[in-house]
Design a protein around this motif. Sequence first.
Motif, PDB file in Angstrom:
ATOM      1  N   TYR A 212       0.843  -1.189   0.000  1.00  0.00           N
ATOM      2  CA  TYR A 212       0.000   0.000   0.000  1.00  0.00           C
ATOM      3  C   TYR A 212       0.883   1.245   0.000  1.00  0.00           C
ATOM      4  O   TYR A 212       2.024   1.224   0.476  1.00  0.00           O
ATOM      5  CB  TYR A 212      -0.889   0.052   1.247  1.00  0.00           C
ATOM      6  CG  TYR A 212      -1.988  -0.972   1.293  1.00  0.00           C
ATOM      7  CD1 TYR A 212      -1.736  -2.269   1.717  1.00  0.00           C
ATOM      8  CD2 TYR A 212      -3.289  -0.636   0.944  1.00  0.00           C
ATOM      9  CE1 TYR A 212      -2.750  -3.205   1.772  1.00  0.00           C
ATOM     10  CE2 TYR A 212      -4.314  -1.564   1.005  1.00  0.00           C
ATOM     11  CZ  TYR A 212      -4.038  -2.841   1.427  1.00  0.00           C
ATOM     12  OH  TYR A 212      -5.038  -3.762   1.481  1.00  0.00           O
TER      13      TYR A 212
ATOM     14  N   LEU B  11       3.508   0.704   2.846  1.00  0.00           N
ATOM     15  CA  LEU B  11       3.163  -0.313   3.837  1.00  0.00           C
ATOM     16  C   LEU B  11       3.032  -1.675   3.175  1.00  0.00           C
ATOM     17  O   LEU B  11       2.395  -1.799   2.126  1.00  0.00           O
ATOM     18  CB  LEU B  11       1.828   0.026   4.501  1.00  0.00           C
ATOM     19  CG  LEU B  11       1.766   1.308   5.327  1.00  0.00           C
ATOM     20  CD1 LEU B  11       0.353   1.828   5.398  1.00  0.00           C
ATOM     21  CD2 LEU B  11       2.308   1.065   6.724  1.00  0.00           C
TER      22      LEU B  11
ATOM     23  N   LYS C  21      -8.149 -10.603   7.264  1.00  0.00           N
ATOM     24  CA  LYS C  21      -7.555  -9.667   8.216  1.00  0.00           C
ATOM     25  C   LYS C  21      -6.101  -9.429   7.824  1.00  0.00           C
ATOM     26  O   LYS C  21      -5.344 -10.369   7.613  1.00  0.00           O
ATOM     27  CB  LYS C  21      -7.639 -10.273   9.616  1.00  0.00           C
ATOM     28  CG  LYS C  21      -7.021  -9.434  10.707  1.00  0.00           C
ATOM     29  CD  LYS C  21      -7.291 -10.059  12.063  1.00  0.00           C
ATOM     30  CE  LYS C  21      -6.530 -11.334  12.284  1.00  0.00           C
ATOM     31  NZ  LYS C  21      -6.790 -11.912  13.608  1.00  0.00           N
ATOM     32  N   LEU C  22      -5.703  -8.167   7.735  1.00  0.00           N
ATOM     33  CA  LEU C  22      -4.364  -7.814   7.294  1.00  0.00           C
ATOM     34  C   LEU C  22      -3.428  -7.583   8.466  1.00  0.00           C
ATOM     35  O   LEU C  22      -3.782  -6.937   9.445  1.00  0.00           O
ATOM     36  CB  LEU C  22      -4.411  -6.551   6.421  1.00  0.00           C
ATOM     37  CG  LEU C  22      -5.131  -6.681   5.077  1.00  0.00           C
ATOM     38  CD1 LEU C  22      -5.283  -5.329   4.419  1.00  0.00           C
ATOM     39  CD2 LEU C  22      -4.383  -7.641   4.158  1.00  0.00           C
TER      40      LEU C  22
ATOM     41  N   PHE D  42       0.031  -5.735   9.190  1.00  0.00           N
ATOM     42  CA  PHE D  42       0.839  -4.707   8.558  1.00  0.00           C
ATOM     43  C   PHE D  42       2.253  -4.652   9.115  1.00  0.00           C
ATOM     44  O   PHE D  42       2.483  -4.898  10.307  1.00  0.00           O
ATOM     45  CB  PHE D  42       0.195  -3.327   8.757  1.00  0.00           C
ATOM     46  CG  PHE D  42      -0.936  -3.036   7.812  1.00  0.00           C
ATOM     47  CD1 PHE D  42      -2.216  -3.454   8.100  1.00  0.00           C
ATOM     48  CD2 PHE D  42      -0.702  -2.338   6.640  1.00  0.00           C
ATOM     49  CE1 PHE D  42      -3.263  -3.193   7.231  1.00  0.00           C
ATOM     50  CE2 PHE D  42      -1.743  -2.068   5.760  1.00  0.00           C
ATOM     51  CZ  PHE D  42      -3.022  -2.498   6.054  1.00  0.00           C
ATOM     52  N   GLY D  43       3.198  -4.292   8.254  1.00  0.00           N
ATOM     53  CA  GLY D  43       4.531  -3.911   8.693  1.00  0.00           C
ATOM     54  C   GLY D  43       4.482  -2.486   9.238  1.00  0.00           C
ATOM     55  O   GLY D  43       3.452  -1.805   9.162  1.00  0.00           O
ATOM     56  N   GLN D  44       5.624  -2.026   9.756  1.00  0.00           N
ATOM     57  CA  GLN D  44       5.677  -0.708  10.399  1.00  0.00           C
ATOM     58  C   GLN D  44       5.611   0.444   9.404  1.00  0.00           C
ATOM     59  O   GLN D  44       5.332   1.579   9.774  1.00  0.00           O
ATOM     60  CB  GLN D  44       6.973  -0.550  11.213  1.00  0.00           C
ATOM     61  CG  GLN D  44       7.207  -1.601  12.271  1.00  0.00           C
ATOM     62  CD  GLN D  44       8.127  -2.689  11.771  1.00  0.00           C
ATOM     63  OE1 GLN D  44       8.015  -3.166  10.635  1.00  0.00           O
ATOM     64  NE2 GLN D  44       9.038  -3.113  12.626  1.00  0.00           N
ATOM     65  N   GLY D  45       5.873   0.155   8.134  1.00  0.00           N
ATOM     66  CA  GLY D  45       5.855   1.209   7.135  1.00  0.00           C
ATOM     67  C   GLY D  45       7.227   1.769   6.842  1.00  0.00           C
ATOM     68  O   GLY D  45       8.127   1.736   7.694  1.00  0.00           O
TER      69      GLY D  45
END
Lengths: 113, 113
Positions: free
Chosen positions: A35, A88, A100-101, A103-106
């Motif tokens: 994303y 992301l 349900k996703l 996520f990494g920290q970005g």
Amino acid sequence: TQLLEQSPQFLSIQEGENLTVYCNSSSVFSSLQWYRQEPGEGPVLLVTVVTGGEVKKLKRLTFQFGDARKDSSLHITAAQPGDTGLYLCAGVMIYNQGGKLIFGQGTELSVKP
Amino acid sequence: GAGVSQSPSNKVTEKGKDVELRCDPISGHTALYWYRQSLGQGLEFLIYFQGNSAPDKSGLPSDRFSAERTGGSVSTLTIQRTQQEDSAVYLCASSRNGQETQYFGPGTRLLVL
């Protein structure tokens, strides 16, 4: 404990440079998504990779899913100021019902002209 | 067509007060998700609704957090007795079903003083 480790967290580069962002996990994912998020907005899906070893290209962006479906990378060629933003990665775990996703920290990317 | 909308855009409250955050999903989307994004962080899953099934509440951080989805459409996330650590951006997403692309709203920025 972060299930998806994303690196680097911050990246500041000059226009025209190449860069790679990594997402790594010890867990297997059924799919992995990338994303991009602009300030004040929600994340917008760039790509979904599903098959181990899969490579997808979106103009100057190349996305790869690891053979074991535990890691992924985003490579940007000849970065431009318009690429600036928060990137992301997010995974859907095997046997997860409902998409349900996780996520990494970005990665906060800044491309300077 | 309209995307996911959230209200309010910003909310400032005092510690100990209750807040309600609203999400209007894309019409016809049966799946609805709430995520929380702390400053400079990736998204943290909170709760997931799919049709008339019991919601997946596994991501709610404490019993001060609750959510409901009325008529399979609009959802409200309620935080009781807010704490300063609740300050974050609360994002809502919807998808056609639980397996397809999630579309995110712009988020509600919550600041607890």
